[in-house]
Design a protein around this motif. Structure first.
Motif, PDB file in Angstrom:
ATOM      1  N   ASP A 380       0.899  -1.045   0.199  1.00 29.03           N
ATOM      2  CA  ASP A 380       0.165  -0.034   0.103  1.00 29.03           C
ATOM      3  C   ASP A 380       0.911   1.375   0.040  1.00 29.03           C
ATOM      4  OD1 ASP A 380      -2.119   1.739   0.134  1.00 29.03           O
ATOM      5  OD2 ASP A 380      -2.494   1.245   2.223  1.00 29.03           O
ATOM      6  N   LEU A 381       1.377   1.493  -1.243  1.00 30.03           N
ATOM      7  CA  LEU A 381       2.260   2.834  -1.190  1.00 30.03           C
ATOM      8  C   LEU A 381       1.699   4.086  -1.124  1.00 30.03           C
ATOM      9  CD1 LEU A 381       4.311   1.437  -4.446  1.00 30.03           C
ATOM     10  CD2 LEU A 381       4.995   1.343  -1.931  1.00 30.03           C
ATOM     11  N   GLN A 382       2.188   4.947  -0.165  1.00 32.72           N
ATOM     12  CA  GLN A 382       1.661   6.091  -0.111  1.00 32.72           C
ATOM     13  C   GLN A 382       2.797   7.266   0.117  1.00 32.72           C
ATOM     14  OE1 GLN A 382      -0.864   6.382   3.304  1.00 32.72           O
ATOM     15  NE2 GLN A 382      -2.471   4.851   2.233  1.00 32.72           N
ATOM     16  N   LEU A 383       2.701   8.542  -0.257  1.00 31.55           N
ATOM     17  CA  LEU A 383       3.728   9.523  -0.001  1.00 31.55           C
ATOM     18  C   LEU A 383       3.631   9.657   1.529  1.00 31.55           C
ATOM     19  CD1 LEU A 383       5.789  11.225  -1.371  1.00 31.55           C
ATOM     20  CD2 LEU A 383       4.136  12.993  -1.321  1.00 31.55           C
ATOM     21  N   VAL A 384       4.718   9.348   2.222  1.00 34.26           N
ATOM     22  CA  VAL A 384       5.070   9.340   3.671  1.00 34.26           C
ATOM     23  C   VAL A 384       6.095  10.255   4.056  1.00 34.26           C
ATOM     24  CG1 VAL A 384       5.928   7.206   3.832  1.00 34.26           C
ATOM     25  CG2 VAL A 384       4.942   8.181   5.670  1.00 34.26           C
ATOM     26  N   ASP A 385       5.988  11.028   5.051  1.00 33.71           N
ATOM     27  CA  ASP A 385       7.501  11.604   5.545  1.00 33.71           C
ATOM     28  C   ASP A 385       8.261  10.434   6.383  1.00 33.71           C
ATOM     29  OD1 ASP A 385       9.022  13.185   7.261  1.00 33.71           O
ATOM     30  OD2 ASP A 385       8.027  14.749   7.191  1.00 33.71           O
ATOM     31  N   VAL A 386       9.464  10.466   6.073  1.00 34.14           N
ATOM     32  CA  VAL A 386      10.677   9.774   6.511  1.00 34.14           C
ATOM     33  C   VAL A 386      10.618   9.592   7.889  1.00 34.14           C
ATOM     34  CG1 VAL A 386      12.899   8.808   6.657  1.00 34.14           C
ATOM     35  CG2 VAL A 386      12.052   9.857   4.453  1.00 34.14           C
ATOM     36  N   LYS A 387      10.360  10.727   8.804  1.00 42.43           N
ATOM     37  CA  LYS A 387      10.087  10.722  10.197  1.00 42.43           C
ATOM     38  C   LYS A 387       9.093   9.791  10.672  1.00 42.43           C
ATOM     39  CE  LYS A 387      12.464  15.262  10.993  1.00 42.43           C
ATOM     40  NZ  LYS A 387      13.661  14.249  11.281  1.00 42.43           N
ATOM     41  N   GLU A 388       8.128   9.764   9.819  1.00 41.82           N
ATOM     42  CA  GLU A 388       6.942   8.809  10.251  1.00 41.82           C
ATOM     43  C   GLU A 388       7.443   7.323  10.252  1.00 41.82           C
ATOM     44  OE1 GLU A 388       3.254   7.501  11.533  1.00 41.82           O
ATOM     45  OE2 GLU A 388       4.052   9.470  11.547  1.00 41.82           O
ATOM     46  N   ILE A 389       8.117   7.061   9.335  1.00 43.04           N
ATOM     47  CA  ILE A 389       8.834   5.724   9.417  1.00 43.04           C
ATOM     48  C   ILE A 389       9.679   5.533  10.582  1.00 43.04           C
ATOM     49  CG2 ILE A 389      10.290   4.019   7.839  1.00 43.04           C
ATOM     50  CD1 ILE A 389       9.243   5.654   5.430  1.00 43.04           C
ATOM     51  N   LEU A 390      10.471   6.437  10.852  1.00 36.38           N
ATOM     52  CA  LEU A 390      11.648   6.215  11.901  1.00 36.38           C
ATOM     53  C   LEU A 390      11.085   6.500  13.275  1.00 36.38           C
ATOM     54  CD1 LEU A 390      14.412   7.877  10.077  1.00 36.38           C
ATOM     55  CD2 LEU A 390      14.053   5.498  10.184  1.00 36.38           C
ATOM     56  N   ARG A 391       9.888   6.957  13.604  1.00 36.40           N
ATOM     57  CA  ARG A 391       9.385   7.237  14.641  1.00 36.40           C
ATOM     58  C   ARG A 391       9.259   6.148  15.762  1.00 36.40           C
ATOM     59  NH1 ARG A 391       4.364   7.063  16.635  1.00 36.40           N
ATOM     60  NH2 ARG A 391       3.446   6.766  14.545  1.00 36.40           N
ATOM     61  N   ALA A 392       9.969   6.133  16.791  1.00 32.74           N
ATOM     62  CA  ALA A 392      10.116   5.234  17.713  1.00 32.74           C
ATOM     63  C   ALA A 392      10.452   3.786  17.477  1.00 32.74           C
ATOM     64  CB  ALA A 392       8.748   4.895  18.507  1.00 32.74           C
ATOM     65  N   ILE A 393      11.215   3.802  16.084  1.00 35.62           N
ATOM     66  CA  ILE A 393      11.448   2.384  15.635  1.00 35.62           C
ATOM     67  C   ILE A 393      12.656   1.675  16.308  1.00 35.62           C
ATOM     68  CG2 ILE A 393      13.317   3.169  14.067  1.00 35.62           C
ATOM     69  CD1 ILE A 393      12.081   1.614  11.912  1.00 35.62           C
ATOM     70  N   LEU A 394      13.410   2.402  17.182  1.00 40.80           N
ATOM     71  CA  LEU A 394      14.442   1.819  17.958  1.00 40.80           C
ATOM     72  C   LEU A 394      13.616   1.112  19.271  1.00 40.80           C
ATOM     73  CD1 LEU A 394      17.448   4.084  17.454  1.00 40.80           C
ATOM     74  CD2 LEU A 394      16.709   1.990  16.147  1.00 40.80           C
ATOM     75  N   LYS A 395      12.616   1.342  19.635  1.00 38.06           N
ATOM     76  CA  LYS A 395      11.990   1.374  21.163  1.00 38.06           C
ATOM     77  C   LYS A 395      11.955  -0.337  21.396  1.00 38.06           C
ATOM     78  CE  LYS A 395       8.099   2.276  24.199  1.00 38.06           C
ATOM     79  NZ  LYS A 395       6.977   3.608  24.329  1.00 38.06           N
ATOM     80  N   PRO A 396      11.520  -1.307  20.470  1.00 35.51           N
ATOM     81  CA  PRO A 396      11.725  -2.282  20.907  1.00 35.51           C
ATOM     82  C   PRO A 396      13.063  -3.294  21.102  1.00 35.51           C
ATOM     83  CG  PRO A 396      10.200  -2.067  18.864  1.00 35.51           C
ATOM     84  CD  PRO A 396      11.157  -0.746  19.112  1.00 35.51           C
ATOM     85  N   PHE A 397      13.908  -2.582  20.664  1.00 36.07           N
ATOM     86  CA  PHE A 397      15.548  -3.170  20.884  1.00 36.07           C
ATOM     87  C   PHE A 397      15.997  -2.616  22.013  1.00 36.07           C
ATOM     88  CE2 PHE A 397      13.875  -3.063  16.246  1.00 36.07           C
ATOM     89  CZ  PHE A 397      14.106  -4.323  16.324  1.00 36.07           C
ATOM     90  N   ASP A 398      15.580  -1.451  22.702  1.00 29.92           N
ATOM     91  CA  ASP A 398      16.172  -0.663  23.718  1.00 29.92           C
ATOM     92  C   ASP A 398      16.530  -1.794  24.781  1.00 29.92           C
ATOM     93  OD1 ASP A 398      16.153   1.733  22.453  1.00 29.92           O
ATOM     94  OD2 ASP A 398      14.351   2.571  23.361  1.00 29.92           O
ATOM     95  N   ALA A 399      15.810  -2.411  25.387  1.00 31.49           N
ATOM     96  CA  ALA A 399      16.051  -3.192  26.447  1.00 31.49           C
ATOM     97  C   ALA A 399      17.212  -4.307  26.224  1.00 31.49           C
ATOM     98  CB  ALA A 399      14.685  -4.072  27.149  1.00 31.49           C
ATOM     99  N   GLU A 400      16.929  -4.907  25.006  1.00 29.11           N
ATOM    100  CA  GLU A 400      18.054  -5.868  24.629  1.00 29.11           C
ATOM    101  C   GLU A 400      19.365  -5.076  24.656  1.00 29.11           C
ATOM    102  OE1 GLU A 400      19.820  -9.657  23.224  1.00 29.11           O
ATOM    103  OE2 GLU A 400      17.933  -9.075  24.358  1.00 29.11           O
ATOM    104  N   ALA A 401      19.377  -4.055  23.786  1.00 31.74           N
ATOM    105  CA  ALA A 401      20.696  -3.349  23.764  1.00 31.74           C
ATOM    106  C   ALA A 401      21.493  -2.820  25.071  1.00 31.74           C
ATOM    107  CB  ALA A 401      20.442  -2.173  22.918  1.00 31.74           C
ATOM    108  N   GLU A 402      20.418  -2.506  25.997  1.00 35.06           N
ATOM    109  CA  GLU A 402      20.947  -2.033  27.315  1.00 35.06           C
ATOM    110  C   GLU A 402      21.730  -3.287  28.081  1.00 35.06           C
ATOM    111  OE1 GLU A 402      19.360   0.333  31.290  1.00 35.06           O
ATOM    112  OE2 GLU A 402      18.232   0.036  29.665  1.00 35.06           O
ATOM    113  N   ARG A 403      20.790  -4.331  27.940  1.00 35.10           N
ATOM    114  CA  ARG A 403      21.214  -5.616  28.724  1.00 35.10           C
ATOM    115  C   ARG A 403      22.399  -5.976  28.269  1.00 35.10           C
ATOM    116  NH1 ARG A 403      21.015 -10.918  27.790  1.00 35.10           N
ATOM    117  NH2 ARG A 403      20.172 -10.509  25.819  1.00 35.10           N
TER     118      ARG A 403
END
Length: 535
Positions: A380-403
């Motif tokens: 479903d292709l749409q014109l989207v701001d790159v910041k919308e793609i990158l928003r909170a994208i690292l959050k699921p990995f924060d705990a593992e990276a910190e551990r």
């Protein structure tokens, strides 16, 4: 006592000569030369007349006769019956063999015809008649012998050369025959391989005429292969979908070659799938001599992949139900709904929840991969701001990276930039790359996500300081279920679907993931998204 002709001639100075030769030229020339000399000249035209003259008792100093006309036997008779008379034979050049035979029979000299210097000839025979040519006779005989010896040596040499030439010709013929046998043997082998190849081969020349087509190609194109030979490819009648691809690739092919997957219905078996690879063929001078197309029937492979994906999807959905129940009961136990658990008992329960989340994540990958490979899938292709793609994208990995003490960073230089993308799928692809980077980065390492404009859209990069990938393995890491570790000594785990899942999503966006890596030096994965819709 009878005086010999030579003695009488020496006393009187008159030379008597008898000519037995039918050649009017030598007769006339000799007569003219003798006219001014002190000589008596007689001419006869037959052996009988010659015998009569010789037996008349006139006493001839010299008999000049044609060796071919008189014959060797006649010469021998004259030499025997008239030993005081010198014999000179006339012979046509190069009948030296006849002259030598005459000399052996009793002649003293020979004259070659035609006579070019009559006076010189007369002097020779006059001196011979006066018995003054012994040395010349010997020299003449030696010369004849030498010439005969030379002829014999030349004959032997010629025979040797002919023999050597014949031997060389025989050897060359045998070599050519062996070469032809080797050539036809090799050709028969090549043609046997060519005719029995499972893949189809079609070769067209620079004018578009079919030069080669094996039976497999004929079956795929649904036409007898021999009927297409010599015909322009665009006039051949058969499977139009496949022929259309061959013509299109022929018109656009370059040094890199073209590969296309073609769904083409067959009259006999219905739907089918083919891959067509076309490339230029160049001769020894580097000039294009034609176009070669390789056709491969991948119908069975496609059906197998489809059944495998269906099976995996079914299994994944079937696993999700009991997995959800396991996680629910473990969560209830952890929250103490039925009573608080002692702390030592809560750790295993939380481990169960963690592992069910991990298993659910792998099941979601399988389900999503099946969705991506479905025939009706389209992002479903749409014109989207790159910041919308990158928003909170690292959050699921924060705990593992910190551990694990891994430094996880995001560098976003795309302020105001938009791309055409399916936000949900692209986010999942980037997270699959981040998950892969974290898995193979040791404790204390670093993982970075970058998004930068590059003039042709936006470049996304995921880099790590992990174990790296060997060059020979970089071609296969995007295949499904590929694990570079030994299955018996695996350290990092995983199903081998993450990179394949990310690659499928990026390819659905008309892009491709590139990898740059060395063993022990980490890895970088990158892909580009266009700023406008890719048709």
């Amino acid at each position: 006592m009878e005086v010999s002709p030579a003695t009488r001639s020496a006393e009187t100075g008159v030379v008597r000569i008898l000519l037995f030769d039918g050649d009017a030229g030598i007769r006339n020339l000799l007569s003219a030369a003798l006219a001014s000399e002190n000589a008596e000249f007689y001419h006869v035209a037959s052996p009988e007349d010659a015998v009569l003259r010789l037996e008349s008792g006139a006493g001839f100093d010299l008999v000049v006769l044609d060796v071919e006309l008189a014959g060797e036997e006649f010469i021998r008779d004259v030499a025997r019956d008239h030993p005081a008379t010198r014999i000179v034979v006339t012979t046509g050049h190069p009948a030296l063999g006849s002259a030598l035979s005459a000399l052996r029979a009793g002649a003293r000299d020979y004259v070659e015809k035609p006579v070019t210097d009559p006076r010189a000839v007369f002097k020779r025979i006059r001196d011979l008649a006066l018995n003054r040519t012994r040395r010349e006779e010997s020299e003449t005989l030696d010369e004849l012998r030498r010439q005969n010896r030379d002829l014999r040596n030349r004959s032997i040499l010629l025979e040797r050369k002919v023999s050597a030439t014949q031997r060389n010709l025989r050897e060359q013929l045998l070599a050519q025959q062996r070469s032809r046998e080797v050539f036809y043997t090799d050709l028969s082998r090549v043609m046997a391989i060519f005719d029995n190849l499972v893949d189809g081969i079609v070769f067209t020349d620079t004018e578009g005429k079919v030069i080669l087509m094996n039976p497999a190609a004929g079956r795929m194109l649904e036409l007898p292969s021999f009927t297409a030979l010599g015909q322009p490819l665009d006039t051949v009648v058969g499977n139009q979908a496949l022929l259309g691809v061959l013509l299109e690739q022929r018109n656009w092919v370059g040094e890199e070659g073209l590969e296309t997957e073609v769904p083409a219905a067959r009259r006999s078996t219905g739907d089918a799938s083919y891959t067509v690879y076309t490339s230029e063929v160049r001769d020894y001078q580097g000039k294009v001599s034609g176009v070669l197309s390789l056709l491969r029937d991948v119908t069975a492979q496609k059906k197998t992949e489809k059944l495998k994906n269906q099976f995996l999807s079914i299994v994944a959905h079937e696993l999700r139900t009991p997995l959800t129940a396991i996680k629910s009961f473990a969560t209830i136990l952890d929250r103490g709904v039925g009573g608080q658990l002692p702390e030592p008992h809560r750790a295993p329960v939380r481990h169960i929840i963690t592992q069910t989340d991990r298993l659910a994540h792998e099941i979601d990958k399988i389900i999503s991969l099946g969705r991506l490979e479905a025939e009706d899938f389209a992002p479903d292709l749409q014109l989207v701001d790159v910041k919308e793609i990158l928003r909170a994208i690292l959050k699921p990995f924060d705990a593992e990276a910190e551990r694990r003490g891994i430094r996880l960073t995001l560098e976003d230089l795309t302020e105001g930039h938009s791309v055409y993308a399916d936000v949900r799928d692209i986010r999942r692809a980037i997270r699959a790359l981040l998950e892969n980077a974290l898995k193979f980065t040791d404790q204390g390492g670093a993982v970075a996500l970058r998004a930068v404009p590059d003039g042709t859209g936006v470049l996304f990069e995921v880099s790590d300081t992990g174990i790296g990938i060997a060059p020979e393995s970089q071609e296969i890491i995007f295949e499904k279920f590929i694990q570079l570790e030994n299955p018996l000594t695996r350290k990092y785990g995983g199903s081998g679907l993450g990179l394949s899942f990310a690659a499928e999503i990026v390819e659905a966006h008309r892009s491709k993931i590139e990898v740059e890596s060395e063993l022990g030096r980490g890895a970088t994965f990158r892909f580009r998204l266009p700023p406008t819709h890719a048709a």
